[in-house]
Design a protein around this motif. Structure first.
Motif, PDB file in Angstrom:
ATOM      1  N   SER A 197       0.849  -1.190   0.000  1.00  0.00           N
ATOM      2  CA  SER A 197       0.000   0.000   0.000  1.00  0.00           C
ATOM      3  C   SER A 197       0.887   1.244   0.000  1.00  0.00           C
ATOM      4  O   SER A 197       2.026   1.200   0.459  1.00  0.00           O
ATOM      5  N   CYS A 198       0.350   2.353  -0.529  1.00  0.00           N
ATOM      6  CA  CYS A 198       1.026   3.644  -0.432  1.00  0.00           C
ATOM      7  C   CYS A 198       0.424   4.425   0.725  1.00  0.00           C
ATOM      8  O   CYS A 198      -0.773   4.302   1.008  1.00  0.00           O
ATOM      9  N   ILE A 199       1.246   5.223   1.402  1.00  0.00           N
ATOM     10  CA  ILE A 199       0.774   5.964   2.564  1.00  0.00           C
ATOM     11  C   ILE A 199       1.118   7.448   2.447  1.00  0.00           C
ATOM     12  O   ILE A 199       2.083   7.832   1.795  1.00  0.00           O
ATOM     13  N   SER A 200       0.290   8.261   3.081  1.00  0.00           N
ATOM     14  CA  SER A 200       0.548   9.684   3.273  1.00  0.00           C
ATOM     15  C   SER A 200       0.287   9.985   4.733  1.00  0.00           C
ATOM     16  O   SER A 200      -0.760   9.609   5.269  1.00  0.00           O
ATOM     17  N   THR A 201       1.235  10.608   5.414  1.00  0.00           N
ATOM     18  CA  THR A 201       1.060  10.922   6.820  1.00  0.00           C
ATOM     19  C   THR A 201       1.213  12.413   7.041  1.00  0.00           C
ATOM     20  O   THR A 201       1.970  13.091   6.352  1.00  0.00           O
ATOM     21  N   CYS A 219       5.729   3.737   1.433  1.00  0.00           N
ATOM     22  CA  CYS A 219       5.085   2.437   1.295  1.00  0.00           C
ATOM     23  C   CYS A 219       4.734   1.876   2.666  1.00  0.00           C
ATOM     24  O   CYS A 219       5.380   2.196   3.663  1.00  0.00           O
ATOM     25  N   ALA A 220       3.732   1.014   2.728  1.00  0.00           N
ATOM     26  CA  ALA A 220       3.365   0.366   3.984  1.00  0.00           C
ATOM     27  C   ALA A 220       2.749  -0.995   3.712  1.00  0.00           C
ATOM     28  O   ALA A 220       2.180  -1.235   2.640  1.00  0.00           O
ATOM     29  N   SER A 221       2.844  -1.868   4.692  1.00  0.00           N
ATOM     30  CA  SER A 221       2.169  -3.163   4.617  1.00  0.00           C
ATOM     31  C   SER A 221       0.662  -2.966   4.762  1.00  0.00           C
ATOM     32  O   SER A 221       0.206  -2.081   5.481  1.00  0.00           O
ATOM     33  N   ARG A 222      -0.106  -3.794   4.108  1.00  0.00           N
ATOM     34  CA  ARG A 222      -1.566  -3.671   4.144  1.00  0.00           C
ATOM     35  C   ARG A 222      -2.116  -3.881   5.551  1.00  0.00           C
ATOM     36  O   ARG A 222      -3.201  -3.375   5.879  1.00  0.00           O
ATOM     37  N   SER A 223      -1.384  -4.578   6.404  1.00  0.00           N
ATOM     38  CA  SER A 223      -1.869  -4.805   7.774  1.00  0.00           C
ATOM     39  C   SER A 223      -2.054  -3.509   8.542  1.00  0.00           C
ATOM     40  O   SER A 223      -2.849  -3.436   9.477  1.00  0.00           O
ATOM     41  N   PHE A 224      -1.333  -2.445   8.169  1.00  0.00           N
ATOM     42  CA  PHE A 224      -1.494  -1.139   8.798  1.00  0.00           C
ATOM     43  C   PHE A 224      -2.617  -0.329   8.157  1.00  0.00           C
ATOM     44  O   PHE A 224      -2.920   0.764   8.615  1.00  0.00           O
ATOM     45  N   CYS A 225      -3.208  -0.858   7.089  1.00  0.00           N
ATOM     46  CA  CYS A 225      -4.072  -0.033   6.241  1.00  0.00           C
ATOM     47  C   CYS A 225      -5.472  -0.595   6.093  1.00  0.00           C
ATOM     48  O   CYS A 225      -6.061  -0.496   5.019  1.00  0.00           O
ATOM     49  N   ALA A 226      -6.016  -1.159   7.164  1.00  0.00           N
ATOM     50  CA  ALA A 226      -7.401  -1.623   7.084  1.00  0.00           C
ATOM     51  C   ALA A 226      -8.337  -0.439   6.901  1.00  0.00           C
ATOM     52  O   ALA A 226      -9.440  -0.572   6.403  1.00  0.00           O
ATOM     53  N   GLY A 227      -7.888   0.738   7.284  1.00  0.00           N
ATOM     54  CA  GLY A 227      -8.635   1.979   7.106  1.00  0.00           C
ATOM     55  C   GLY A 227      -7.726   3.112   7.503  1.00  0.00           C
ATOM     56  O   GLY A 227      -6.561   2.900   7.816  1.00  0.00           O
ATOM     57  N   SER A 228      -8.230   4.338   7.493  1.00  0.00           N
ATOM     58  CA  SER A 228      -7.436   5.466   7.930  1.00  0.00           C
ATOM     59  C   SER A 228      -7.112   5.296   9.405  1.00  0.00           C
ATOM     60  O   SER A 228      -7.960   4.909  10.197  1.00  0.00           O
ATOM     61  N   MET A 229      -5.878   5.591   9.770  1.00  0.00           N
ATOM     62  CA  MET A 229      -5.433   5.440  11.144  1.00  0.00           C
ATOM     63  C   MET A 229      -5.005   6.794  11.681  1.00  0.00           C
ATOM     64  O   MET A 229      -4.473   7.625  10.971  1.00  0.00           O
ATOM     65  N   CYS A 241      -3.951   5.517   3.824  1.00  0.00           N
ATOM     66  CA  CYS A 241      -3.400   4.525   2.901  1.00  0.00           C
ATOM     67  C   CYS A 241      -4.238   4.471   1.625  1.00  0.00           C
ATOM     68  O   CYS A 241      -5.420   4.808   1.626  1.00  0.00           O
ATOM     69  N   CYS A 242      -3.617   4.033   0.548  1.00  0.00           N
ATOM     70  CA  CYS A 242      -4.332   3.841  -0.707  1.00  0.00           C
ATOM     71  C   CYS A 242      -3.711   2.659  -1.450  1.00  0.00           C
ATOM     72  O   CYS A 242      -2.573   2.283  -1.204  1.00  0.00           O
ATOM     73  N   GLU A 243      -4.486   2.096  -2.346  1.00  0.00           N
ATOM     74  CA  GLU A 243      -4.021   0.993  -3.177  1.00  0.00           C
ATOM     75  C   GLU A 243      -3.753   1.517  -4.592  1.00  0.00           C
ATOM     76  O   GLU A 243      -4.356   2.479  -5.035  1.00  0.00           O
ATOM     77  N   GLY A 244      -2.842   0.881  -5.276  1.00  0.00           N
ATOM     78  CA  GLY A 244      -2.571   1.277  -6.653  1.00  0.00           C
ATOM     79  C   GLY A 244      -1.199   1.889  -6.809  1.00  0.00           C
ATOM     80  O   GLY A 244      -0.626   2.456  -5.884  1.00  0.00           O
ATOM     81  N   HIS A 245      -0.665   1.796  -8.023  1.00  0.00           N
ATOM     82  CA  HIS A 245       0.671   2.287  -8.324  1.00  0.00           C
ATOM     83  C   HIS A 245       0.735   3.808  -8.193  1.00  0.00           C
ATOM     84  O   HIS A 245      -0.060   4.532  -8.797  1.00  0.00           O
TER      85      HIS A 245
END
Length: 206
Positions: free
Chosen positions: A135-139, A153-163, A176-180
């Protein structure tokens, strides 16, 4: 009589479904003293380890033990290019089963996915994701009134939803978001990067 039976039944139910675990929550100096704790129902015993790297050098290595819900038993990594943080968790459901120290997560190899990362005020640099960072992330992190932006980048386990998370004087929001290359929002300053990544990691213990 019915009330007495109900009271005893509730007491037995509570006793049967609580679990004693080791607890060792890091303080400000990232060290802790191990104790024993009776955990609430629906939680497990957990042992966790967070490691952070910058420029190939390890800058943080923190271990913790506590009660945790199944959703908090995360393993994965957050990669901001200039720094990378890995979390490894082991959860179990028997008395005092979290006695051992969790090993470090493996570093991982490029997996073909790319996300944007920040280089100074330029947040359009591309980053190769590693391991299970899918997953891609923005913090956005606010430290003493100063906002800091990070992407990576982040593992999907951290990205079940916005944290979102909060520490004293620090507010962290993670999306988090999915996609290139999907995390291509507007550029923001990326100073204090080496400070914020370890603090974001410690947040996962709470």
């Amino acid at each position: 009589m019915h009330f007495a039976v109900l009271f005893v039944g509730c007491a037995l139910f509570s006793t049967a479904f609580t679990l004693k675990c080791y607890e060792c929550v890091p303080g400000a100096d990232l060290t802790c003293t191990e104790t024993q704790k009776t955990c609430p129902s629906s939680t497990q015993c957990a042992a966790m380890r967070v490691t952070s790297y910058a420029g190939g050098s390890k800058i943080v290595d923190v271990t913790a033990k506590s009660c945790a819900t199944p959703a908090e038993c995360l393993t994965g990594s957050m990669n901001f290019g200039i720094s990378r943080t890995l979390l490894n968790s082991k959860c179990c459901t028997t008395e005092l089963c979290n006695s051992q120290t969790v090993p470090e997560s493996s570093s991982g190899t490029p997996n073909g996915k790319q996300c944007f990362t920040c280089n100074g005020q330029d947040c359009l640099t591309t980053l190769d994701c590693l391991g299970d960072e899918n997953s891609c992330i923005s913090t956005t992190t606010e430290v003493s009134g100063q906002k800091v932006s990070m992407k990576g980048c982040a593992s999907r386990s951290f990205c079940a939803g916005s944290m979102s998370a909060q520490l004293p004087g620090i507010s962290v929001k993670l999306d988090c978001c999915e996609g290139h290359l999907c995390n291509d929002a507007q550029s923001l300053a990326a100073s204090l990067l080496l400070l914020v990544a370890p603090l974001l990691s410690v947040t996962l213990f709470h």
